[in-house]
Design a protein around this motif. Structure first.
Motif, mmCIF file in Angstrom:
data_model
loop_
_atom_site.group_PDB
_atom_site.id
_atom_site.type_symbol
_atom_site.label_atom_id
_atom_site.label_comp_id
_atom_site.label_asym_id
_atom_site.label_seq_id
_atom_site.Cartn_x
_atom_site.Cartn_y
_atom_site.Cartn_z
ATOM 1 N N VAL A 112 5.780 7.908 3.007
ATOM 2 C CA VAL A 112 6.709 8.433 2.007
ATOM 3 C C VAL A 112 6.054 8.508 0.630
ATOM 4 N N THR A 113 6.612 9.367 -0.195
ATOM 5 C CA THR A 113 6.289 9.408 -1.620
ATOM 6 C C THR A 113 7.518 8.922 -2.375
ATOM 7 N N THR A 132 9.923 -2.059 2.045
ATOM 8 C CA THR A 132 8.568 -2.381 1.619
ATOM 9 C C THR A 132 7.704 -1.177 1.949
ATOM 10 N N VAL A 133 7.010 -0.662 0.950
ATOM 11 C CA VAL A 133 6.134 0.495 1.139
ATOM 12 C C VAL A 133 4.710 0.055 0.796
ATOM 13 N N SER A 134 3.816 0.174 1.767
ATOM 14 C CA SER A 134 2.444 -0.311 1.589
ATOM 15 C C SER A 134 1.474 0.841 1.391
ATOM 16 N N ASP A 135 0.673 0.739 0.331
ATOM 17 C CA ASP A 135 -0.416 1.689 0.125
ATOM 18 C C ASP A 135 -1.718 0.986 0.524
ATOM 19 N N ALA A 166 2.666 6.461 -3.146
ATOM 20 C CA ALA A 166 2.861 6.876 -1.756
ATOM 21 C C ALA A 166 2.368 5.769 -0.838
ATOM 22 N N GLY A 167 2.939 5.705 0.358
ATOM 23 C CA GLY A 167 2.527 4.681 1.306
ATOM 24 C C GLY A 167 3.364 4.728 2.570
#
Length: 273
Positions: free
Chosen positions: A100-101, A66-69, A50-51
């Motif tokens: 988002v997950t 790009t999804v950042s945690d 998730a991020g």
């Protein structure tokens, strides 16, 4: 992996995947399958994370995110030739800065410098809320710490076996991953990863306290109405009774002001809008 059983998605932080340098090649039927082996002993092809969406690009052939945690970034790609158009519809609903997950398959390639780089092919993506994100962070941190603890215990016993690990509470998958990671990453610094986890959970606790402070401030201002505004000192003293620090009150007031819920009538006097 048992035939006919779908491989589970591994709960993982970006840092753990980013620091992975070992890829196992396994044969399933006539196909060669690549599986990552992380320093903390996660083995697989699919992950769950998730991020926040921090970058988004789309053209006629692909959608890239790009999804950042809290520990780094994951890079997602969906191509028009992919058969799962349901995923495309999910991706088209996602906007920049949403939380988002994601569940997806991991692919890899080797950069010019010889470093292994990873890309995620999403199988499922949906918007999530702050509470769910906090749960995911806490749960994933727990799983990481659990594996680090068992790796450290295993390092004290050179002759340790899968049976010993499972007898002490590890699952078969965990035990297999722990033993493989010890051999594959003999010089890995687990202390640095633990420091990241400690910082993450500390910051998350602060975030939770700020949310509590926001609720407390709004409740206090609702029950103490003054056209000239309630004094800052009164707000701080009230929240201190609930275990909220002055710094957290200050941050909560800033957030409430930005969100338009609280108005600073005059210097250090506040009123609920």
């Amino acid at each position: 992996m048992r035939e006919g059983k779908r491989e589970p998605a591994r709960w993982i932080f970006s840092k753990e995947l980013r620091e992975t340098t070992v890829i196992e090649e396994n044969t399933e039927g006539e196909k060669m399958r690549s599986m990552f082996l992380t320093p903390l002993g996660s083995i697989g092809r699919r992950i769950l994370f998730a991020g926040k969406v921090t970058n988004q690009r789309e053209d006629e052939k692909s959608i890239r995110l790009t999804v950042s945690d809290p520990t780094g970034a994951f890079y997602l790609s969906f191509f028009e030739r992919d058969f799962n158009q349901n995923v495309k519809r999910q991706l088209e609903k996602i906007e920049l800065n949403q939380t988002v997950t994601v569940m997806g398959r991991v692919s890899h390639y080797t950069g010019e410098d010889g470093k292994i780089l990873f890309n995620i092919n999403p199988e499922l993506i949906y918007e999530t809320d702050a509470e769910s994100m906090n749960f995911w962070n806490a749960r994933t941190a727990y799983l990481c710490r659990r594996r680090i603890m068992r790796i450290k215990e295993a390092l004290k016993k050179p002759d340790i076996s899968t049976g010993v690990l499972t007898a002490s509470g590890s699952t078969e998958d965990e035990a297999e991953g722990i033993l493989k990671s010890i051999k594959a990453y003999p010089n890995y610094d687990y202390t640095k990863f633990e420091e990241v986890l400690t910082s993450l959970l500390f910051n998350q606790q602060i975030s939770q306290n700020i949310n509590i402070a926001k609720d407390g401030i709004l409740e206090f201002l609702s029950s103490h109405v003054d056209p000239q505004g309630i004094k800052y000192e009164e707000i701080v003293n009230e929240l201190l009774k609930k275990g909220i620090s002055q710094n957290e009150v200050d941050e909560a007031l800033n957030v409430l002001g930005h969100e338009g819920d609280v108005f600073e009538v005059s210097l250090k006097r506040y009123r609920k809008i």
